[in-house]
Scaffold this active site. Structure first.
Site, PDB file in Angstrom:
ATOM      1  N   HIS A 103       5.137  -0.428  -3.005  1.00 45.56           N
ATOM      2  CA  HIS A 103       4.758  -1.456  -2.034  1.00 45.56           C
ATOM      3  C   HIS A 103       4.292  -2.702  -2.796  1.00 45.56           C
ATOM      4  CE1 HIS A 103       2.514  -3.645   0.994  1.00 45.56           C
ATOM      5  NE2 HIS A 103       3.214  -2.972   1.893  1.00 45.56           N
ATOM      6  N   GLU A 105      10.923  -5.490   2.128  1.00 40.60           N
ATOM      7  CA  GLU A 105       9.785  -6.243   2.657  1.00 40.60           C
ATOM      8  C   GLU A 105       9.620  -7.545   1.887  1.00 40.60           C
ATOM      9  OE1 GLU A 105       6.632  -3.633   4.608  1.00 40.60           O
ATOM     10  OE2 GLU A 105       6.332  -3.426   2.469  1.00 40.60           O
TER      11      GLU A 105
HETATM   12  P1  PGA Z   1       2.507  -6.373   7.894  1.00 39.89           P
HETATM   13  O1  PGA Z   1       2.632  -5.449   6.595  1.00 39.89           O
HETATM   14  O2  PGA Z   1       3.223  -5.678   9.013  1.00 39.89           O
HETATM   15  O3  PGA Z   1       1.043  -6.506   8.125  1.00 39.89           O
HETATM   16  O4  PGA Z   1       3.169  -7.671   7.558  1.00 39.89           O
HETATM   17  C1  PGA Z   1       3.808  -4.753   6.304  1.00 39.89           C
HETATM   18  C2  PGA Z   1       3.642  -3.986   5.023  1.00 39.89           C
HETATM   19  O5  PGA Z   1       3.018  -4.503   4.090  1.00 39.89           O
HETATM   20  O6  PGA Z   1       4.105  -2.832   4.904  1.00 39.89           O
END
Ligand code: PGA
Length: 254
Positions: free
Chosen positions: A97, A167
């Site tokens: 992540h 992401e």
């Molecule tokens: P968020 O985070 O939905 O708060 O943007 C997503 C993540 O970091 O997995």
């Protein structure tokens, strides 16, 4: 048969107390019953995992971890191994992540974490994403490097359960209006699938669910899937608010 959509909640540190986590899990168990055509997974902080997993045991919701140690056992103070996570109820773990990468998890460490997760039988949700959008397309190279550095040396037959979460870091923690547009997302999904197909084979690459994460909220959840072409969503802040998480689940039923 088409794969079910996958909605993964990443609580980060938003849910703090065992009592709050317990009450959330109980309510989630009760309220997800009627939802169809999707799987719901939830990643609480490590200490809350055993109880949340216990509460959700006989429900359709699966529980996992937000990160895992790169070591399998031994003298590593503060680390939690994949084996331990499995034993306390984790089915999956997030790996790489962006918030972990910012905290120091290099591509090399991330690869070791992936290996440990696979050895222990945890489903890896492998996260990739660029910090900024470069006009010259540099983000494509970065994504390719993140994928190949972790996956290219891992035996292909062990990657059957791999999930990839794309992401874009610039969207994380923001609101729906700042998320990636579904049309742009579609292009990223095609690119990620192509890299996967080069490493695995085409059929295997098609089986890997690709999730989108970054500012997913009830208002953009459905279009990110239907127009963006992803197989599901990785939800941060909105997963820690029960009503918002349920709205996302409801909006993305199939
Ligand atoms: P968020 O985070 O939905 O708060 O943007 C997503 C993540 O970091 O997995």
């Amino acid at each position: 048969m088409a794969r079910k959509r996958l909605i993964v909640g990443n609580w980060k540190m938003y849910v703090e107390s065992p009592e709050e986590a317990h009450a959330f899990a109980l309510a989630l168990r009760r309220r997800v019953r009627g939802f169809k055509g999707l799987e719901v997974w939830l990643a609480p902080p490590h200490p809350l995992l055993p109880d949340v997993s216990h509460v959700l045991e006989s429900s359709p919701v699966r529980v996992g971890a937000q990160t895992v140690s790169a070591h399998s056992d031994g003298a590593h103070t503060g680390e939690v191994s994949a084996k331990t996570l499995k034993k306390v109820g984790a089915l999956f773990t997030l790996i790489g992540h962006s918030e972990r990468r910012i905290a120091g998890d290099t591509n090399e460490l991330v690869r070791a974490q992936l290996e440990r997760a696979l050895e222990a039988g945890l489903v890896p949700i492998f996260c990739i994403g660029e910090r900024e959008r470069e006009t010259d397309g540099e983000h494509f190279e970065l994504l390719e490097a993140q994928l190949t550095s972790a996956l290219s040396t891992i035996p292909k037959n062990t990657l059957k359960k791999l999930v990839v979460a794309y992401e874009p870091v610039w969207a994380i923690g923001k609101h729906a209006a700042d998320a990636m547009q579904p049309s742009e997302l579609q292009e990223m999904v095609i690119f990620i699938r192509k890299i996967l197909a080069d490493m695995l084979d085409r059929a295997a690459a098609l089986r890997v669910p690709i999730l989108y994460g970054g500012a997913v909220e009830p208002q953009n959840a459905a279009s990110l899937i239907t127009e963006g072409g992803v197989g599901g969503l990785l939800v941060g802040h909105s997963s820690a608010e029960l009503d918002q998480f349920l709205e996302i689940i409801k909006a993305t039923q199939n």
